[in-house]
Design a protein around this motif. Structure first.
Motif, mmCIF file in Angstrom:
data_model
loop_
_atom_site.group_PDB
_atom_site.id
_atom_site.type_symbol
_atom_site.label_atom_id
_atom_site.label_comp_id
_atom_site.label_asym_id
_atom_site.label_seq_id
_atom_site.Cartn_x
_atom_site.Cartn_y
_atom_site.Cartn_z
ATOM 1 N N ARG A 241 0.825 -1.038 -0.784
ATOM 2 C CA ARG A 241 -0.197 0.215 0.263
ATOM 3 C C ARG A 241 0.759 1.306 0.134
ATOM 4 N N VAL A 242 0.602 2.549 -0.602
ATOM 5 C CA VAL A 242 0.787 2.998 -0.917
ATOM 6 C C VAL A 242 -0.043 4.719 -0.373
ATOM 7 N N LEU A 243 0.609 5.863 -0.065
ATOM 8 C CA LEU A 243 -0.744 6.382 0.437
ATOM 9 C C LEU A 243 -1.055 7.625 -1.688
ATOM 10 N N SER A 244 -2.508 8.140 -1.826
ATOM 11 C CA SER A 244 -2.686 8.366 -3.203
ATOM 12 C C SER A 244 -1.528 9.447 -2.913
ATOM 13 N N ASP A 245 -2.302 9.644 -4.455
ATOM 14 C CA ASP A 245 -1.876 11.379 -4.397
ATOM 15 C C ASP A 245 -3.048 12.567 -3.433
ATOM 16 N N VAL A 246 -3.949 12.193 -4.025
ATOM 17 C CA VAL A 246 -5.233 13.102 -3.191
ATOM 18 C C VAL A 246 -4.076 13.104 -1.639
ATOM 19 N N ALA A 247 -4.422 11.513 -1.268
ATOM 20 C CA ALA A 247 -4.379 11.611 0.090
ATOM 21 C C ALA A 247 -3.181 12.471 0.159
ATOM 22 N N LEU A 248 -2.394 12.703 -0.114
ATOM 23 C CA LEU A 248 -0.401 12.842 -0.577
ATOM 24 C C LEU A 248 -0.638 14.526 -0.213
ATOM 25 N N VAL A 249 -1.068 14.746 -1.050
ATOM 26 C CA VAL A 249 -2.111 16.327 -1.254
ATOM 27 C C VAL A 249 -2.037 16.708 0.070
ATOM 28 N N GLU A 250 -3.490 16.048 0.258
ATOM 29 C CA GLU A 250 -3.907 16.927 1.409
ATOM 30 C C GLU A 250 -3.541 16.441 2.740
ATOM 31 N N LEU A 251 -2.676 15.530 2.932
ATOM 32 C CA LEU A 251 -1.415 15.704 4.266
ATOM 33 C C LEU A 251 -0.398 16.251 4.223
ATOM 34 N N VAL A 252 -0.132 16.937 2.839
ATOM 35 C CA VAL A 252 1.365 17.907 3.139
ATOM 36 C C VAL A 252 0.314 19.487 3.364
ATOM 37 N N GLU A 253 -0.969 19.673 2.129
ATOM 38 C CA GLU A 253 -1.531 21.173 2.600
ATOM 39 C C GLU A 253 -1.132 21.345 4.342
ATOM 40 N N ARG A 254 -2.590 20.002 5.253
ATOM 41 C CA ARG A 254 -2.626 20.700 5.952
ATOM 42 C C ARG A 254 -1.391 20.368 6.839
ATOM 43 N N LEU A 255 -0.260 20.075 6.824
ATOM 44 C CA LEU A 255 1.597 19.747 7.480
ATOM 45 C C LEU A 255 1.818 21.291 7.401
ATOM 46 N N ARG A 256 2.039 21.483 6.405
ATOM 47 C CA ARG A 256 2.007 23.147 5.982
ATOM 48 C C ARG A 256 1.458 24.351 6.344
ATOM 49 N N SER A 257 -0.161 23.744 6.415
ATOM 50 C CA SER A 257 -0.397 24.587 7.585
ATOM 51 C C SER A 257 -0.797 25.138 9.040
ATOM 52 N N LEU A 258 0.257 24.343 9.226
ATOM 53 C CA LEU A 258 -0.421 23.444 10.502
ATOM 54 C C LEU A 258 -0.082 24.709 11.351
ATOM 55 N N LYS A 259 -0.744 24.830 12.842
ATOM 56 C CA LYS A 259 -0.468 25.828 13.092
ATOM 57 C C LYS A 259 -0.619 25.134 15.042
ATOM 58 N N TRP A 260 0.575 25.034 15.655
ATOM 59 C CA TRP A 260 1.129 23.778 16.534
ATOM 60 C C TRP A 260 1.711 24.648 17.476
ATOM 61 N N SER A 261 1.686 24.430 18.914
ATOM 62 C CA SER A 261 2.359 24.390 20.509
ATOM 63 C C SER A 261 4.082 23.818 19.752
ATOM 64 N N TRP A 262 4.404 22.714 18.933
ATOM 65 C CA TRP A 262 5.451 21.950 18.964
ATOM 66 C C TRP A 262 5.484 21.357 20.426
ATOM 67 N N LEU A 263 4.810 21.307 21.207
ATOM 68 C CA LEU A 263 5.196 20.817 22.845
ATOM 69 C C LEU A 263 4.697 18.800 22.137
ATOM 70 N N ILE A 264 5.667 18.763 22.657
ATOM 71 C CA ILE A 264 4.962 17.344 23.216
ATOM 72 C C ILE A 264 4.061 16.898 23.551
ATOM 73 N N GLU A 265 3.748 17.429 25.217
ATOM 74 C CA GLU A 265 2.594 16.726 25.284
ATOM 75 C C GLU A 265 0.949 17.666 25.105
ATOM 76 N N ASP A 266 1.382 18.194 23.812
ATOM 77 C CA ASP A 266 0.468 18.864 22.764
ATOM 78 C C ASP A 266 -0.538 17.624 21.930
ATOM 79 N N PHE A 267 0.997 17.397 21.423
ATOM 80 C CA PHE A 267 0.409 16.411 20.087
ATOM 81 C C PHE A 267 -0.806 15.557 20.362
ATOM 82 N N PRO A 268 -0.876 14.622 21.297
ATOM 83 C CA PRO A 268 -2.047 14.234 21.192
ATOM 84 C C PRO A 268 -3.964 15.038 21.144
ATOM 85 N N SER A 269 -4.154 15.291 21.249
ATOM 86 C CA SER A 269 -5.205 16.880 20.511
ATOM 87 C C SER A 269 -4.432 17.447 18.763
#
Length: 167
Positions: A5-33
């Motif tokens: 199995r490999v990630l589909s092109d559509v799913a890859l683009v969606e994941l990348v867009e979500r990661l690139r626009s990520l607003k997160w504290s970068w604290l390990i304790e905040d990762f579960p949310s």
């Protein structure tokens, strides 16, 4: 035999867009949310890392960091391959396809690093997106630029004659 199995092109683009626009504290304790938002399941964690399931089996995702601060989110985007030439060809093909898809989405990569573990990067203002072919799978990483600069510096040390024997 199960199909690889490999990630589909559509799913890859969606994941990348979500990661690139990520607003997160970068604290390990905040990762579960954050994991909940992405539909990932946290499996284990400590003050400097988290292992999570991202859709490609146990441990298919990792958050790496130090002293409670994260610096890398790594997501496997293919299954593991069987050892040997056939498996190596599968990861190479997936890596090439993913590079093409991401280049069409994000523009030309800022860095291409060929070699035993090829890597393609798309730098952003605070983080860099990396695509790596690890020979047994392909991973996507979001890395803070400060951490990536330190990794690059450490990787250059032996090339500069500053290995452990000369320090």
């Amino acid at each position: 035999m199960t199909e690889w199995r490999v990630l589909s092109d559509v799913a890859l683009v969606e994941l990348v867009e979500r990661l690139r626009s990520l607003k997160w504290s970068w604290l390990i304790e905040d990762f579960p949310s954050l994991a909940d938002e992405f539909g990932w399941r946290v499996e284990m964690s400590d003050t400097s890392w988290v292992m999570f399931e991202s859709g490609f089996g146990m441990g298919s995702g990792k958050v790496l960091g130090r002293d409670g601060r994260a610096n890398t989110i790594r997501v496997r985007i293919t299954d593991f391959v069987d050892e040997g030439n056939r498996g190596r060809g599968q990861t190479r093909d997936a890596f090439a396809r993913f590079t093409t898809v991401l280049s069409a989405t994000l523009g030309d990569p800022s860095t291409r690093r060929p070699g035993e573990i090829p890597e393609v990067r798309w730098a952003g203002p605070d983080t860099t997106l990396l695509l790596r072919d690890l020979e047994v799978s392909v991973v996507l990483e979001l890395v803070t630029n400060s951490s990536l600069a330190l990794q690059d510096l450490a990787a250059e040390l032996p090339d500069e004659g500053l290995d452990d024997e000369n320090i």
